[in-house]
Design a protein around this motif. Structure first.
Motif, PDB file in Angstrom:
ATOM      1  N   PHE A  12       0.862  -1.177   0.000  1.00  0.00           N
ATOM      2  CA  PHE A  12       0.000   0.000   0.000  1.00  0.00           C
ATOM      3  C   PHE A  12       0.901   1.230   0.000  1.00  0.00           C
ATOM      4  N   VAL A  13       0.645   2.169  -0.893  1.00  0.00           N
ATOM      5  CA  VAL A  13       1.444   3.398  -0.963  1.00  0.00           C
ATOM      6  C   VAL A  13       0.636   4.531  -0.354  1.00  0.00           C
ATOM      7  N   GLY A  14       1.084   5.022   0.803  1.00  0.00           N
ATOM      8  CA  GLY A  14       0.391   6.108   1.489  1.00  0.00           C
ATOM      9  C   GLY A  14      -0.370   5.599   2.697  1.00  0.00           C
ATOM     10  N   ALA A  15       0.067   6.033   3.892  1.00  0.00           N
ATOM     11  CA  ALA A  15      -0.584   5.583   5.128  1.00  0.00           C
ATOM     12  C   ALA A  15      -1.650   6.584   5.547  1.00  0.00           C
ATOM     13  N   GLY A  16      -2.723   6.626   4.771  1.00  0.00           N
ATOM     14  CA  GLY A  16      -3.881   7.439   5.143  1.00  0.00           C
ATOM     15  C   GLY A  16      -5.009   6.519   5.562  1.00  0.00           C
ATOM     16  N   PRO A  17      -6.184   7.098   5.824  1.00  0.00           N
ATOM     17  CA  PRO A  17      -7.300   6.277   6.298  1.00  0.00           C
ATOM     18  C   PRO A  17      -7.718   5.188   5.308  1.00  0.00           C
ATOM     19  N   ALA A  18      -7.640   5.461   4.017  1.00  0.00           N
ATOM     20  CA  ALA A  18      -8.061   4.462   3.032  1.00  0.00           C
ATOM     21  C   ALA A  18      -7.145   3.240   3.079  1.00  0.00           C
ATOM     22  N   ASN A  19      -5.842   3.483   2.933  1.00  0.00           N
ATOM     23  CA  ASN A  19      -4.911   2.363   2.841  1.00  0.00           C
ATOM     24  C   ASN A  19      -4.719   1.635   4.164  1.00  0.00           C
ATOM     25  N   LEU A  20      -4.708   2.372   5.273  1.00  0.00           N
ATOM     26  CA  LEU A  20      -4.548   1.681   6.557  1.00  0.00           C
ATOM     27  C   LEU A  20      -5.765   0.803   6.828  1.00  0.00           C
ATOM     28  N   SER A  21      -6.947   1.294   6.470  1.00  0.00           N
ATOM     29  CA  SER A  21      -8.154   0.474   6.633  1.00  0.00           C
ATOM     30  C   SER A  21      -8.071  -0.744   5.729  1.00  0.00           C
ATOM     31  N   GLY A  22      -7.567  -0.539   4.513  1.00  0.00           N
ATOM     32  CA  GLY A  22      -7.421  -1.651   3.581  1.00  0.00           C
ATOM     33  C   GLY A  22      -6.440  -2.693   4.098  1.00  0.00           C
ATOM     34  N   ALA A  23      -5.297  -2.236   4.596  1.00  0.00           N
ATOM     35  CA  ALA A  23      -4.271  -3.162   5.093  1.00  0.00           C
ATOM     36  C   ALA A  23      -4.791  -3.941   6.301  1.00  0.00           C
ATOM     37  N   LEU A  24      -5.469  -3.230   7.185  1.00  0.00           N
ATOM     38  CA  LEU A  24      -6.000  -3.866   8.399  1.00  0.00           C
ATOM     39  C   LEU A  24      -7.066  -4.901   8.049  1.00  0.00           C
ATOM     40  N   HIS A  25      -7.952  -4.523   7.158  1.00  0.00           N
ATOM     41  CA  HIS A  25      -9.045  -5.410   6.758  1.00  0.00           C
ATOM     42  C   HIS A  25      -8.490  -6.643   6.047  1.00  0.00           C
ATOM     43  N   ASN A 128      -5.429  13.430  11.821  1.00  0.00           N
ATOM     44  CA  ASN A 128      -4.050  12.935  11.913  1.00  0.00           C
ATOM     45  C   ASN A 128      -3.851  12.068  13.153  1.00  0.00           C
ATOM     46  N   ARG A 129      -4.593  12.330  14.214  1.00  0.00           N
ATOM     47  CA  ARG A 129      -4.535  11.421  15.380  1.00  0.00           C
ATOM     48  C   ARG A 129      -5.251  10.103  15.063  1.00  0.00           C
ATOM     49  N   LEU A 130      -6.382  10.209  14.391  1.00  0.00           N
ATOM     50  CA  LEU A 130      -7.135   8.991  14.051  1.00  0.00           C
ATOM     51  C   LEU A 130      -6.289   8.077  13.148  1.00  0.00           C
ATOM     52  N   THR A 131      -5.573   8.700  12.234  1.00  0.00           N
ATOM     53  CA  THR A 131      -4.744   7.935  11.305  1.00  0.00           C
ATOM     54  C   THR A 131      -3.568   7.275  12.033  1.00  0.00           C
ATOM     55  N   LYS A 137      -3.061   0.045  15.006  1.00  0.00           N
ATOM     56  CA  LYS A 137      -3.900  -1.155  14.860  1.00  0.00           C
ATOM     57  C   LYS A 137      -3.361  -2.056  13.745  1.00  0.00           C
ATOM     58  N   CYS A 138      -2.872  -1.450  12.693  1.00  0.00           N
ATOM     59  CA  CYS A 138      -2.285  -2.230  11.596  1.00  0.00           C
ATOM     60  C   CYS A 138      -1.063  -2.993  12.078  1.00  0.00           C
ATOM     61  N   GLU A 139      -0.210  -2.316  12.822  1.00  0.00           N
ATOM     62  CA  GLU A 139       1.008  -2.980  13.297  1.00  0.00           C
ATOM     63  C   GLU A 139       0.669  -4.126  14.234  1.00  0.00           C
ATOM     64  N   GLU A 140      -0.339  -3.933  15.084  1.00  0.00           N
ATOM     65  CA  GLU A 140      -0.788  -5.026  15.964  1.00  0.00           C
ATOM     66  C   GLU A 140      -1.258  -6.223  15.148  1.00  0.00           C
ATOM     67  N   ALA A 141      -1.805  -5.938  13.950  1.00  0.00           N
ATOM     68  CA  ALA A 141      -2.326  -7.019  13.104  1.00  0.00           C
ATOM     69  C   ALA A 141      -1.248  -7.611  12.198  1.00  0.00           C
ATOM     70  N   GLY A 142      -0.001  -7.165  12.363  1.00  0.00           N
ATOM     71  CA  GLY A 142       1.097  -7.759  11.601  1.00  0.00           C
ATOM     72  C   GLY A 142       1.421  -7.062  10.296  1.00  0.00           C
ATOM     73  N   VAL A 143       0.833  -5.895  10.062  1.00  0.00           N
ATOM     74  CA  VAL A 143       1.146  -5.134   8.845  1.00  0.00           C
ATOM     75  C   VAL A 143       2.468  -4.398   9.060  1.00  0.00           C
ATOM     76  N   ASN A 144       3.330  -4.417   8.055  1.00  0.00           N
ATOM     77  CA  ASN A 144       4.613  -3.702   8.153  1.00  0.00           C
ATOM     78  C   ASN A 144       4.451  -2.283   7.637  1.00  0.00           C
ATOM     79  N   ILE A 145       4.716  -1.304   8.483  1.00  0.00           N
ATOM     80  CA  ILE A 145       4.608   0.085   8.039  1.00  0.00           C
ATOM     81  C   ILE A 145       6.006   0.686   7.953  1.00  0.00           C
ATOM     82  N   PHE A 146       6.272   1.328   6.813  1.00  0.00           N
ATOM     83  CA  PHE A 146       7.589   1.925   6.589  1.00  0.00           C
ATOM     84  C   PHE A 146       7.456   3.435   6.423  1.00  0.00           C
ATOM     85  N   PRO A 147       7.565   4.206   7.520  1.00  0.00           N
ATOM     86  CA  PRO A 147       7.562   5.660   7.373  1.00  0.00           C
ATOM     87  C   PRO A 147       8.867   6.112   6.719  1.00  0.00           C
TER      88      PRO A 147
END
Lengths: 421, 130
Positions: A12-25, A128-131, A137-147
């Protein structure tokens, strides 16, 4: 120095609400499926470990996220029914709705709030806090986030199928020379790459041009929101109050409107949106916002307060008919870069979250089928058209366009939509 | 966006729309002050991430036709027309480290020659509670 590459399943390119929700789901769909296979409640083969990555150009998740924001919690409740118990930073229900028409000197309160701007049941949030919380939540679910990893270019195979994304180089000096800390960007290969870059995404732009994803669509129209946070000296603006304005300082040919939202600790979010389809070459959206604050009604509200934060962000406001094709071989588009925002309600968080979830469902089906072609991924557009997103966006399709003939035509158009919508 | 002449402007005063606007630093702020409150950071020693494909038209064609609107549509004071001491001519200066990544320039440039690309990772605003 050699360029590194990394094989993932989904990037996923871009850690906004759309992609983080997608990754988590997606992480959850895969986990539940694998569990069902393991305990025999579902037949078939386990998907095994699915590597899901999210890259983000900002220094941390949420650092580049800005919105008003009033959020319709509908999609978040679908993503996570117990979002409140899970600690979502949503502490301010909308308690009061107010709609003002500003003349040069006066603020005329509408006796009714137009239905699309009614916000009962919604929440005033810091996006920005919600995101940032969604990122946890994504990291807890095992998603790798690369800032700190921007997407610099799409990677294609020889048949123009998207096979991943190359991140930006680090350590290039102003003359283009490599510095001591030089590190070439990483090639991230993926079965599916999801662009959720926000309005006017730079990779979305490259991709759409190369694959003609805008063919047959109306040109996208944008608005620019300019925002400040203020600390007020007292409780003069109620917690949970939502005020929207129309009129001054926009001229009658320009789409523009203000917002003021009451947040905790006597902080208000105040901002002004200008439609970027304006005609006057001397117009300055930041100056429009300053003028808005000089209106007697607004200046009185701010008197004695202190500006503490500033930001600006564009939104895509063209609606359904300006959305690009949402898929191609190996790639999907989510959120604002795909034009999912509802410009009449000034809301795009709920549609962004939902688009990410539908992208996840599409990718899950593609993983099961082992097929990442455009044909398989076209399922995403079908899911979008069958979801509540499409009727919601269809009802507002003429909203922004209605302002092209000037404010009065636009308001008449909007009024008709309020009645008929 | 229309050209100055198409919009009915006469003369060369590009500030005429906002003649009465003052920044009092209490209620109203100029862009540089506002941008300070976005906590923007970029490593200054990197190529500008706002690619302007042809800066020759800035001081000539664009100045005449549109009055360099990049100075106005950008909400972060990234674009600035300056006098170049070496050549004695006007030129575009890109203060890319101010950029809040809003993409307005990519959208609004009337010649569509501004291409916004991401800067080195980690650069940009640091929004808090926004």
């Amino acid at each position: 120095m050699e360029r590194e590459s990394l094989e993932m399943d989904v990037v996923f390119v871009g850690a906004g609400p759309a992609n983080l929700s997608g990754a988590l789901h997606l992480a959850r769909l895969v986990r539940e499926y694998n569990e069902a296979i393991a305990n025999g409640t579902r037949a078939g083969e386990s998907l095994g470990e699915i590597e899901i990555g999210v890259i983000e150009k900002g220094a941390s998740v949420g650092a580049h996220i800005l919105s008003g924001a009033v959020m319709d919690p509908r999609a978040l409740a679908e993503l996570m029914p117990d979002y409140a118990e899970q600690g979502a930073p949503i502490e301010t229900p909308v308690l009061e709705d107010e709609f003002l028409y500003l003349t040069k000197k006066r603020a005329i309160k509408s006796p009714i709030t137009p239905p699309p701007l009614k916000n009962h049941g919604y929440h005033i949030v810091s996006q920005n806090r919600l995101t940032a919380w969604l990122g946890e939540k994504c990291e807890e679910a095992g998603v790798n986030i690369f800032p700190e990893f921007p997407g610099a270019e799409m990677l294609y195979d020889r048949d123009d199928r998207v096979i991943g994304v190359r991140t930006g180089d680090k350590g290039i000096d102003r003359e283009g020379r490599q510095k001591a800390n030089y590190e070439p960007g990483v090639d991230l290969f993926a079965k599916v790459t999801v662009l959720g870059e926000g309005a006017r995404g730079s990779l979305t732009k490259q991709l759409s041009q190369r694959l003609n994803l805008n063919d047959g669509r109306e040109p996208q129209v944008y608005s620019l929101g300019v925002k400040e946070l203020w600390e007020l000296p007292d409780d003069r603006f109620a917690l949970g109050r939502v005020t929207h304005t129309l009129g001054y300082p926009s001229d009658t040919k320009t789409y523009g409107g203000g917002w003021i939202y009451g947040m905790p600790n006597r902080v208000i979010s105040i901002g002004y949106v200008t439609g970027l389809d304006y005609g006057d070459p001397l117009l300055d959206p930041h100056a429009e916002f300053q003028r808005f604050k000089m209106h007697p009604f607004i200046a009185r509200l701010l008197n004695g307060g202190k500006m503490i934060r500033y930001g600006a962000k564009t939104i895509a406001a063209g609606g359904l008919h300006a959305m690009p094709q949402l898929y191609a071989d190996g790639v999907l588009l989510t959120g604002d870069c795909a034009g999912f925002l509802n410009s009449q309600r000034l809301k795009g968080i709920h549609t962004a979250i939902k688009s990410g979830m539908l992208a996840a469902e599409t990718i899950f089906a593609a993983l099961l089928a082992g097929d990442y072609s455009a044909g398989q991924l076209s399922r995403y557009e079908r899911l979008v058209s069958e979801s509540w997103i499409t009727p919601e966006l269809r009802s507002v399709r003429n909203f922004h366009a209605g302002f092209k003939g000037g404010r009065w035509l636009g308001m008449a158009n909007a009024g008709l939509q309020f009645l008929t919508g | 966006m229309k050209k100055l002449s198409e919009y009915g402007y006469r003369g060369s005063n590009i500030n005429q729309r906002y003649d009465g606007l003052r920044f009092d630093n209490k209620t109203t702020f100029n862009k540089v002050t506002d941008v300070f409150h976005a906590s923007v950071g970029h490593d200054e020693d990197q190529p500008a991430h706002l690619h302007v494909l042809d800066t020759n038209i800035c001081a000539t064609r664009c100045a005449e036709e549109y009055g360099n609107p990049c100075q106005r549509f950008c909400p972060a004071a990234v674009y600035e027309m300056v006098d170049d001491a070496a050549t004695g001519k006007r030129r575009l200066q890109i203060n890319f480290s101010n950029c809040v990544h809003c993409k307005t320039c990519d959208i609004m440039d009337p010649y569509q020659i501004i291409n916004w690309v991401p800067p080195e990772g980690g650069g940009g605003p640091d929004y808090k509670n926004m």
